[in-house]
Design an enzyme around this catalytic site. Structure first.
Site, PDB file in Angstrom:
ATOM      1  N   HIS A   1       0.963  -1.208   0.006  1.00 15.36           N
ATOM      2  CA  HIS A   1       0.005  -0.028   0.071  1.00 15.36           C
ATOM      3  C   HIS A   1       0.787   1.392   0.106  1.00 15.36           C
ATOM      4  CE1 HIS A   1      -3.739   2.091   0.912  1.00 15.36           C
ATOM      5  NE2 HIS A   1      -2.874   2.857   1.576  1.00 15.36           N
ATOM      6  N   GLU A   2       1.815   1.473   0.982  1.00 16.32           N
ATOM      7  CA  GLU A   2       2.700   2.571   1.099  1.00 16.32           C
ATOM      8  C   GLU A   2       3.697   2.776  -0.206  1.00 16.32           C
ATOM      9  OE1 GLU A   2       2.017   4.682   3.338  1.00 16.32           O
ATOM     10  OE2 GLU A   2       0.552   3.761   4.193  1.00 16.32           O
TER      11      GLU A   2
ATOM     12  N   HIS B   1       1.765   4.237  -3.119  1.00 17.90           N
ATOM     13  CA  HIS B   1       1.666   5.643  -3.034  1.00 17.90           C
ATOM     14  C   HIS B   1       2.871   6.378  -3.372  1.00 17.90           C
ATOM     15  CE1 HIS B   1      -2.122   5.972  -1.031  1.00 17.90           C
ATOM     16  NE2 HIS B   1      -1.861   5.457   0.211  1.00 17.90           N
TER      17      HIS B   1
END
Length: 226
Positions: free
Chosen positions: A31-32, A35
């Protein structure tokens, strides 16, 4: 008798924790990193310069948020820093950066569904194979859960930033003015669901079930042709 029951419950908790840990590490890291990758592709090198453009979970895990995720079912990772002045279209690009996180979780869940289904078909019936497929299933479920949860349009979740890009001027003013109160409202809802039987976000579990069913159908079709 009571001690035996308590010992059994504790061992069950430890076993569940062992299944959960790798799934949480994978979901938060993907997820990170997504980003960071999207912000870098859109012209902002901040995430790369701060070491966030990596699949090393140590760079993304925030200890307190990680513990809360394991204990209460909700938590957080280190936020990816973005310098919006480096983005060509800050409003649009901010939404794309936010969308990248949940989208990466859904893609990750689909990939692991394929692996899970293949292992269910090919691995022998043994205790170690049960552990493998259980971990894979946890990876699928936690990725889908994390992706859906972050799409809730309430600050500070990704969904709020995606929605913000489509709001008219008055809507954006509302978000800017009441952001801190919306943050508190989200925390209250999460704590309410953890401490009581009132699960305001229970609809996410229903949607998660639909997605898992869809992914299993896709896995069946893909593996059939292979």
């Amino acid at each position: 008798m009571l001690q035996s029951l308590m010992r059994g419950e504790f061992m069950e908790f430890l076993l569940d924790l062992l299944y959960t840990l790798p799934a949480v590490f994978i979901a938060l890291t993907v997820h990170e990193c997504a980003h960071a990758f999207m912000s870098y592709k859109l012209g902002d090198p901040t995430a790369k310069l701060t070491g966030r453009l990596t699949l090393n979970p140590i760079e993304h895990i925030e200890p307190l948020g990680f513990i809360c995720l394991l204990c209460f079912g909700f938590g957080w990772a280190k936020p990816v820093m973005v310098n919006y002045s480096n983005l060509k279209k800050p409003m649009r690009d901010s939404a794309l950066i936010s969308l990248a996180g949940p989208l990466s979780n859904f893609i990750c869940a689909l990939v692991f569904t394929l692996i899970y289904y293949a292992c269910c078909m090919l691995l022998p019936s043994a205790s170690w194979s049960y552990a493998v497929v259980t971990v894979l299933l946890y990876v699928v479920v936690i990725n889908i859960g994390l992706g859906l949860f972050n799409l809730v349009p309430c600050p500070p979740l990704d969904g709020s930033k995606i929605l913000y890009a489509f709001l008219p001027h008055k809507g954006r003013l509302f978000f800017d003015r009441y952001e801190q109160y919306l943050n508190l409202a989200l925390i209250f809802v999460l704590l309410l669901g953890s401490w009581t039987s009132v699960d305001v976000l229970g609809f996410l579990d229903v949607i998660s079930g639909w997605i898992i069913d869809l992914y299993i159908i896709i896995a069946e079709k893909v593996l059939f042709f292979l």
